[in-house]
Design a protein around this motif. Structure first.
Motif, PDB file in Angstrom:
ATOM      1  N   THR A  67       0.828  -1.203   0.000  1.00 29.55           N
ATOM      2  CA  THR A  67       0.000   0.000   0.000  1.00 29.55           C
ATOM      3  C   THR A  67       0.862   1.252   0.000  1.00 29.55           C
ATOM      4  OG1 THR A  67      -1.710  -1.161   1.247  1.00 29.55           O
ATOM      5  CG2 THR A  67      -1.794   1.253   1.267  1.00 29.55           C
ATOM      6  N   GLU A  68       0.404   2.282  -0.739  1.00 30.83           N
ATOM      7  CA  GLU A  68       1.004   3.606  -0.662  1.00 30.83           C
ATOM      8  C   GLU A  68      -0.054   4.565  -0.141  1.00 30.83           C
ATOM      9  OE1 GLU A  68       3.911   5.875  -3.471  1.00 30.83           O
ATOM     10  OE2 GLU A  68       1.878   6.388  -4.123  1.00 30.83           O
ATOM     11  N   LEU A  69       0.283   5.275   0.934  1.00 32.80           N
ATOM     12  CA  LEU A  69      -0.626   6.242   1.521  1.00 32.80           C
ATOM     13  C   LEU A  69      -0.186   7.645   1.151  1.00 32.80           C
ATOM     14  CD1 LEU A  69      -0.966   4.743   5.127  1.00 32.80           C
ATOM     15  CD2 LEU A  69      -2.412   4.302   3.121  1.00 32.80           C
ATOM     16  N   THR A  70      -1.122   8.455   0.648  1.00 36.69           N
ATOM     17  CA  THR A  70      -0.838   9.852   0.339  1.00 36.69           C
ATOM     18  C   THR A  70      -1.303  10.695   1.518  1.00 36.69           C
ATOM     19  OG1 THR A  70      -1.113   9.458  -2.023  1.00 36.69           O
ATOM     20  CG2 THR A  70      -1.233  11.738  -1.284  1.00 36.69           C
ATOM     21  N   ILE A  71      -0.366  11.449   2.095  1.00 34.94           N
ATOM     22  CA  ILE A  71      -0.628  12.167   3.340  1.00 34.94           C
ATOM     23  C   ILE A  71      -0.436  13.658   3.117  1.00 34.94           C
ATOM     24  CG2 ILE A  71      -0.029  12.338   5.782  1.00 34.94           C
ATOM     25  CD1 ILE A  71       1.297   9.574   5.540  1.00 34.94           C
ATOM     26  N   LYS A  74       4.251   2.251   1.900  1.00 35.14           N
ATOM     27  CA  LYS A  74       4.929   3.431   1.367  1.00 35.14           C
ATOM     28  C   LYS A  74       4.139   4.692   1.713  1.00 35.14           C
ATOM     29  CE  LYS A  74       6.859   0.800  -2.511  1.00 35.14           C
ATOM     30  NZ  LYS A  74       6.924   0.660  -3.999  1.00 35.14           N
ATOM     31  N   LEU A  75       4.860   5.765   1.913  1.00 33.12           N
ATOM     32  CA  LEU A  75       4.234   7.025   2.320  1.00 33.12           C
ATOM     33  C   LEU A  75       4.600   8.121   1.334  1.00 33.12           C
ATOM     34  CD1 LEU A  75       5.196   6.751   6.097  1.00 33.12           C
ATOM     35  CD2 LEU A  75       3.027   6.069   5.045  1.00 33.12           C
ATOM     36  N   LYS A  76       3.576   8.720   0.768  1.00 37.48           N
ATOM     37  CA  LYS A  76       3.764   9.843  -0.158  1.00 37.48           C
ATOM     38  C   LYS A  76       3.321  11.111   0.551  1.00 37.48           C
ATOM     39  CE  LYS A  76       2.278  11.676  -4.647  1.00 37.48           C
ATOM     40  NZ  LYS A  76       1.397  11.440  -5.822  1.00 37.48           N
ATOM     41  N   TRP A  77       4.245  12.032   0.752  1.00 37.12           N
ATOM     42  CA  TRP A  77       3.964  13.237   1.533  1.00 37.12           C
ATOM     43  C   TRP A  77       3.639  14.415   0.627  1.00 37.12           C
ATOM     44  CZ3 TRP A  77       3.807  12.200   6.639  1.00 37.12           C
ATOM     45  CH2 TRP A  77       4.503  11.071   7.087  1.00 37.12           C
ATOM     46  N   VAL A  78       2.587  15.122   0.955  1.00 36.24           N
ATOM     47  CA  VAL A  78       2.242  16.374   0.274  1.00 36.24           C
ATOM     48  C   VAL A  78       2.267  17.461   1.335  1.00 36.24           C
ATOM     49  CG1 VAL A  78       0.547  17.602  -1.120  1.00 36.24           C
ATOM     50  CG2 VAL A  78       0.802  15.122  -1.377  1.00 36.24           C
ATOM     51  N   SER A  79       3.352  18.239   1.366  1.00 35.34           N
ATOM     52  CA  SER A  79       3.553  19.261   2.389  1.00 35.34           C
ATOM     53  C   SER A  79       3.151  20.624   1.839  1.00 35.34           C
ATOM     54  CB  SER A  79       5.024  19.277   2.822  1.00 35.34           C
ATOM     55  OG  SER A  79       5.255  20.264   3.795  1.00 35.34           O
ATOM     56  N   GLY A 135     -15.424  14.374  -1.985  1.00 32.79           N
ATOM     57  CA  GLY A 135     -15.061  12.961  -2.076  1.00 32.79           C
ATOM     58  C   GLY A 135     -14.053  12.703  -3.163  1.00 32.79           C
ATOM     59  N   GLY A 136     -13.142  13.660  -3.355  1.00 34.62           N
ATOM     60  CA  GLY A 136     -12.178  13.557  -4.446  1.00 34.62           C
ATOM     61  C   GLY A 136     -11.212  12.401  -4.336  1.00 34.62           C
ATOM     62  N   GLY A 137     -10.893  11.995  -3.122  1.00 33.92           N
ATOM     63  CA  GLY A 137     -10.050  10.822  -2.940  1.00 33.92           C
ATOM     64  C   GLY A 137      -8.577  11.038  -3.199  1.00 33.92           C
ATOM     65  N   GLU A 138      -8.125  12.301  -3.214  1.00 36.99           N
ATOM     66  CA  GLU A 138      -6.714  12.561  -3.497  1.00 36.99           C
ATOM     67  C   GLU A 138      -5.812  12.143  -2.343  1.00 36.99           C
ATOM     68  OE1 GLU A 138      -3.798  16.254  -4.922  1.00 36.99           O
ATOM     69  OE2 GLU A 138      -5.977  16.527  -4.800  1.00 36.99           O
ATOM     70  N   TYR A 139      -6.338  12.215  -1.116  1.00 38.90           N
ATOM     71  CA  TYR A 139      -5.521  11.940   0.060  1.00 38.90           C
ATOM     72  C   TYR A 139      -6.093  10.794   0.888  1.00 38.90           C
ATOM     73  CZ  TYR A 139      -4.207  16.730  -1.156  1.00 38.90           C
ATOM     74  OH  TYR A 139      -3.819  17.850  -1.836  1.00 38.90           O
ATOM     75  N   ASP A 140      -5.190   9.993   1.450  1.00 37.45           N
ATOM     76  CA  ASP A 140      -5.596   8.930   2.365  1.00 37.45           C
ATOM     77  C   ASP A 140      -5.649   9.428   3.805  1.00 37.45           C
ATOM     78  OD1 ASP A 140      -5.678   6.549   0.523  1.00 37.45           O
ATOM     79  OD2 ASP A 140      -3.595   7.173   0.210  1.00 37.45           O
ATOM     80  N   ILE A 141      -4.748  10.360   4.120  1.00 37.76           N
ATOM     81  CA  ILE A 141      -4.668  10.940   5.454  1.00 37.76           C
ATOM     82  C   ILE A 141      -4.538  12.446   5.297  1.00 37.76           C
ATOM     83  CG2 ILE A 141      -3.318  11.079   7.587  1.00 37.76           C
ATOM     84  CD1 ILE A 141      -2.353   8.210   7.006  1.00 37.76           C
ATOM     85  N   ILE A 142      -5.252  13.196   6.140  1.00 36.10           N
ATOM     86  CA  ILE A 142      -5.218  14.653   6.031  1.00 36.10           C
ATOM     87  C   ILE A 142      -4.933  15.284   7.385  1.00 36.10           C
ATOM     88  CG2 ILE A 142      -6.719  14.854   4.001  1.00 36.10           C
ATOM     89  CD1 ILE A 142      -9.094  15.285   5.892  1.00 36.10           C
ATOM     90  N   ASN A 143      -4.229  16.406   7.345  1.00 37.68           N
ATOM     91  CA  ASN A 143      -4.058  17.253   8.530  1.00 37.68           C
ATOM     92  C   ASN A 143      -5.253  18.183   8.649  1.00 37.68           C
ATOM     93  OD1 ASN A 143      -0.528  18.128   9.032  1.00 37.68           O
ATOM     94  ND2 ASN A 143      -1.717  16.417   9.757  1.00 37.68           N
ATOM     95  N   ILE A 144      -5.955  18.101   9.760  1.00 35.95           N
ATOM     96  CA  ILE A 144      -7.009  19.060  10.068  1.00 35.95           C
ATOM     97  C   ILE A 144      -6.873  19.429  11.543  1.00 35.95           C
ATOM     98  CG2 ILE A 144      -8.598  18.241   8.288  1.00 35.95           C
ATOM     99  CD1 ILE A 144     -10.155  16.775  10.502  1.00 35.95           C
ATOM    100  N   GLY A 145      -7.758  20.303  12.025  1.00 37.13           N
ATOM    101  CA  GLY A 145      -7.660  20.743  13.406  1.00 37.13           C
ATOM    102  C   GLY A 145      -8.995  20.721  14.112  1.00 37.13           C
ATOM    103  N   SER A 168     -12.237   6.292   1.915  1.00 37.17           N
ATOM    104  CA  SER A 168     -10.892   6.027   1.414  1.00 37.17           C
ATOM    105  C   SER A 168     -10.688   4.527   1.225  1.00 37.17           C
ATOM    106  CB  SER A 168      -9.838   6.561   2.387  1.00 37.17           C
ATOM    107  OG  SER A 168      -8.561   6.057   2.046  1.00 37.17           O
ATOM    108  N   PRO A 169     -10.174   4.096   0.082  1.00 38.87           N
ATOM    109  CA  PRO A 169      -9.945   2.665  -0.128  1.00 38.87           C
ATOM    110  C   PRO A 169      -8.838   2.114   0.772  1.00 38.87           C
ATOM    111  CG  PRO A 169      -9.018   3.945  -1.934  1.00 38.87           C
ATOM    112  CD  PRO A 169      -9.824   4.896  -1.098  1.00 38.87           C
ATOM    113  N   ASN A 170      -8.035   3.015   1.325  1.00 38.01           N
ATOM    114  CA  ASN A 170      -6.941   2.595   2.200  1.00 38.01           C
ATOM    115  C   ASN A 170      -7.216   2.976   3.655  1.00 38.01           C
ATOM    116  OD1 ASN A 170      -5.312   1.595   0.028  1.00 38.01           O
ATOM    117  ND2 ASN A 170      -4.809   3.719  -0.480  1.00 38.01           N
ATOM    118  N   ALA A 171      -8.489   3.011   4.023  1.00 41.00           N
ATOM    119  CA  ALA A 171      -8.875   3.511   5.343  1.00 41.00           C
ATOM    120  C   ALA A 171      -8.220   2.730   6.477  1.00 41.00           C
ATOM    121  CB  ALA A 171     -10.391   3.495   5.489  1.00 41.00           C
ATOM    122  N   GLU A 172      -8.196   1.412   6.398  1.00 39.79           N
ATOM    123  CA  GLU A 172      -7.660   0.618   7.512  1.00 39.79           C
ATOM    124  C   GLU A 172      -6.163   0.817   7.663  1.00 39.79           C
ATOM    125  OE1 GLU A 172      -9.550  -0.807   9.798  1.00 39.79           O
ATOM    126  OE2 GLU A 172     -11.114   0.162   8.602  1.00 39.79           O
TER     127      GLU A 172
END
Length: 431
Positions: A27-31, A56-61, A78-88, A303-307
């Motif tokens: 799996t590759e996760l986009t973060i 694998k981890l793909k970082w978008v800073s 529901g664009g699905g671009e990211y598997d994990i997101i920074n929010i507050g 997200s298809p990679n939710a787990e």
């Protein structure tokens, strides 16, 4: 389309050896992460996670404002671009309630009860955690004690704004490249408005009345903004309307700031000797002098990679992750993410190197995000309603214009009131 979707789209466009063992995966996760120091450091620490798990981890800073726009737009649609997101804390309860992000449940070894209650509550809706905190923060005064001692002035906890101005004047020495007060001026609801809203709170002001009609034309706002523009315009660095957290951090570490009132997390990254700390200034309001925030990690719904994403978040926000940073040859205990777990503050190793720890904890524990007689909404430096990012962004531009001199304070406040009123009417709060 729901009101929340309309608001979101409108805003978008205006190594530890103790790693938890997970099965190897391709799996590759986009973060998507904010480009703050602790998030940047995570990319190096997480190399061990990939080695251990195969994930694998793909970082978008991204810069803070850009991150918010892109993450909000992608998650709302529901664009699905990211598997994990920074929010507050502004987004997590609202997005959780709306079903935009997945609820988070972790193993017993995660020890969720170790999480600071104020941080946990701020990222939950009806008791369910929707975003796990990577680091938490309040706000406080960080100042050069060598400069204040030399000038014969001092700063007390919860000092008056008038004394803050007196200190800024005393240590201000632009001929030597030292500015008395460095404060956020860059427009954005989480940039200049984080500081400005907190300052307005301390003057007894609020964004809305009990009917959620904007109150930006109130005396409290006028007093606070006039004071802010005078303080920063007189004793701040040139071009302050372009400075937010990262810009001021760089200035401080270059020795150009005598005093900075901002996020407690900044203390982890200050490289100037002799920094002292004080609780945030107050103009008389018994609550609301310092903010409460956490940069957290969430999983967009569907997200298809939710787990796998939840497994990574569990690791990255765990006690083991903090130990991994402490053990990392480039970081150590002085660079661990703070403001999330009681166990961090109880650590003798952390206490030894983190001279700011007690001030940071005091600020977090004294923050008052709950609704009060002064403000009818949850939040200190924000209002926990779906429309706030749009309102805050519009007002942020006006405040930057007042700071730069492009508009008078009265003009900026009048335009801010009109913009906020139009947004709240459109959202259906009143006719």
């Amino acid at each position: 389309m729901t009101s929340l979707h309309k608001v979101a789209l409108g805003a978008a466009f205006a190594a530890s050896t103790a790693l938890t063992s997970f099965a190897a995966s391709a799996t590759e996760l986009t973060i998507a992460i904010v480009n703050n120091g602790h998030m940047i450091n995570m990319q190096k620490v997480a190399e061990a996670y990939t080695k251990e798990t195969g994930v694998k981890l793909k970082w978008v800073s991204l810069e803070e404002g850009v991150l918010r726009e892109q993450v909000t737009s992608d998650t709302a649609t529901g664009g699905g671009e990211y598997d994990i997101i920074n929010i507050g804390m502004q987004e997590a309860p609202i997005w959780g309630k709306a079903g935009w992000i997945e609820p988070l449940k972790f193993s017993s070894s995660y020890d969720i009860d170790d999480m600071l209650p104020a941080i946990r509550n701020g990222l939950s809706h009806e008791g369910t955690l929707y975003a796990a905190p990577f680091y938490g923060e309040s706000s406080m005064v960080m100042y050069r004690k060598d400069l204040t001692d030399a000038a014969g002035v001092s700063i007390a906890d919860n000092d008056s704004w008038e004394n803050i101005k007196k200190v800024a004047m005393a240590i201000h020495n632009p001929d030597k490249g030292i500015y008395g007060a460095c404060l956020r001026g860059k427009p954005g609801w989480g940039d200049n408005m984080a500081f400005i809203t907190t300052m307005v709170n301390s003057f007894g002001g609020a964004w809305f009345d009990k009917d959620f009609r904007p109150t930006i034309d109130s005396d409290a706002w006028k007093k606070a903004i006039n004071f802010y523009v005078d303080l920063l315009g007189t004793y701040g660095p040139p071009g302050s309307e372009g400075n937010s957290f990262n810009e001021i951090l760089a200035l401080y570490n270059e020795g150009k700031c005598g005093m900075w009132i901002d996020a407690t997390i900044a203390a982890s990254f200050l490289k100037v000797d002799g920094v002292a700390y004080a609780q945030s200034p107050n103009a008389g309001n018994p609550v609301g002098a310092n903010w409460l925030w956490a940069w957290a990690m969430a999983v967009p719904a569907g997200s298809p990679n939710a787990e796998e994403s939840k497994k990574f978040i569990e690791w990255a926000t765990s006690k083991n992750y903090i130990k991994a940073v402490a053990a990392h040859p480039e970081f150590g205990w002085g660079k661990v993410p703070t403001g999330t777990r009681a166990s961090t503050y109880a650590s003798p190793e952390f206490q030894k190197v983190a001279k700011f720890a007690s001030a940071e904890m005091a600020a977090i524990e004294s923050a008052a995000p709950q609704a009060t007689d002064v403000k009818p909404y949850v939040g200190v430096q924000f209002a926990a309603i779906p429309e706030f990012p749009q309102v805050g962004s519009a007002v942020a531009q006006e405040m930057a214009a007042a700071l730069s001199g492009a508009k008078s304070v009265d003009e900026a406040l009048k335009a801010s009131q009109a913009a906020a009123d139009a947004i709240m009417k459109e959202a259906g709060y009143y006719e």
